[in-house]
Design a protein around this motif. Structure first.
Motif, short mmCIF file in Angstrom:
data_model
loop_
_atom_site.label_atom_id
_atom_site.label_comp_id
_atom_site.label_asym_id
_atom_site.label_seq_id
_atom_site.Cartn_x
_atom_site.Cartn_y
_atom_site.Cartn_z
N HIS A 81 0.83 -1.21 0.00
CA HIS A 81 0.00 0.00 0.00
C HIS A 81 0.86 1.25 0.00
N LEU A 82 1.93 1.21 0.80
CA LEU A 82 2.82 2.37 0.89
C LEU A 82 3.45 2.67 -0.47
N VAL A 85 0.94 4.43 -2.60
CA VAL A 85 0.77 5.82 -2.20
C VAL A 85 1.95 6.65 -2.71
N SER A 88 1.45 7.43 -6.30
CA SER A 88 0.48 8.48 -6.60
C SER A 88 0.97 9.85 -6.13
N VAL A 89 1.81 9.87 -5.09
CA VAL A 89 2.44 11.15 -4.70
C VAL A 89 3.33 11.63 -5.84
N ASN A 92 1.16 13.03 -8.58
CA ASN A 92 0.47 14.28 -8.28
C ASN A 92 1.43 15.45 -8.13
#
Lengths: 100, 230
Positions: A81-82, A85, A88-89, A92
């Motif tokens: 999961h990390l 994330v 996606s960081v 973005n």
């Protein structure tokens, strides 16, 4: 059939009682087979022979290993999961230099 | 938000603590018990799983209660992650229980599952938590999802003490304290208590570490994607 199970466990406890008499056995009711059981007994399988050797210490080893493997799997899932994330960081905020 | 400094300190303490528990669990001797023999040591590993699951359920329920009061998305994340890690400990508990009983009481019978009342009730409890996760994934609107699942989670928390503790004690079972069996306090050697109680603290601490770790990731994910599921 129930009788044969009871006999089996009585034999086992008689063996245990002889060498536990010196050490002072803690009296327990853990060792009564649940009375609802009505299952034929068989000769111990190879797996049972391993698990029952050395006073059943391998049962404890198996239990500890299950917990350990479980914790590893949970941490690996959290890690996955990390990673998502982090991806996606990066999408973005493409220019951000977070020092990682 | 998570206090990372406190998390780091507690994490290191828990790792050290559990290492000592593991050593003490294997090295400290106690008088031999019939049938159980060394498997009595599973008291330090199998039983704390259930205490941990119970603690997790209360943490999860507390945050669900707070969700209903405040609607805070961090509370929703905390409730979900506590339920996830609690269910994880429940699955470990039931798996270790299966192994323990198979090679201790069901020797020569090929029985892996004997419908012990505790096993049945605990399976129901795990299915209730399964229902909680499915319910969450079925609701799309975040605010509504947080509130509806919080109500369900409070129900799950309320059911747990009865399913894990009250009902199994009324029926015939392998477990101590059940109908016809002496309670834990009557049969457990002082040396075993010396390891058992710290083991509970250690595993509840391990829950806290794993749960806080997941909350950190889930909160980061929420801040990036506005999605509280994980």
């Amino acid at each position: 059939m129930t009788k044969s199970i009871v006999a089996l466990f009585q034999n086992a406890s008689q063996v245990a009682v002889t060498d536990s008499a010196a050490t002072g056995t803690v009296s327990t009711a853990y060792d009564s087979l649940w009375t609802g059981a009505d299952i034929p007994t068989q000769a111990p399988s190879a797996l049972e022979q391993v698990m029952l050797s050395d006073e059943k210490i391998f049962v404890v080893l198996a239990v500890v290993l299950i917990i350990w493997i479980g914790v590893i799997l949970l941490i690996l899932r959290t890690d996955r999961h990390l990673t998502r994330v982090e991806r996606s960081v990066a999408e973005n905020i493409p220019d951000a230099d977070d020092g990682l | 938000m998570v206090n990372v400094k406190r998390y780091t300190v507690v994490r290191n303490l828990v790792f050290g603590w559990l290492t000592v528990i593991l050593l003490a669990g294997f090295l400290l001797n106690f008088p031999k018990i019939n049938i159980l023999e060394h498997t009595a040591r599973n008291l330090y590993f199998h039983v704390p799983m259930w205490f941990t699951m119970m603690a997790a359920a209360f943490v999860s329920g507390y945050h669900s209660w707070k969700v209903l009061q405040t609607g805070d998305p961090l509370r929703d994340i905390r409730a979900l992650q506590a339920a996830r890690v609690g269910t994880f400990f429940g699955i470990l508990g039931i798996t270790t229980g299966i192994i323990w009983s198979r090679f201790t009481w069901y020797v020569g019978t090929d029985v892996w599952w004997n419908f012990d009342p505790r096993q049945i009730m605990v399976s129901i409890q795990l299915l209730i938590y399964g229902g909680y996760f499915v319910l969450r994934s079925a609701l799309d609107e975040p605010g509504k999802r947080a509130k509806i699942s919080a109500v369900f989670n409070l129900f799950a928390m309320t059911a747990l003490p009865f399913l894990l503790y009250v009902i199994p004690r009324q029926m015939e079972s392998l477990h101590p304290g059940a109908e016809g069996n002496p309670a834990f306090s009557q049969i457990t050697h002082p040396v075993m208590r010396l390891v058992f109680y710290p083991a509970i603290i250690g595993f509840v601490g391990l829950f806290w570490v794993l749960y806080t770790q997941r909350v950190r990731v889930a909160w980061l994910k929420y801040r990036v994607t506005q999605d509280s599921e994980m």
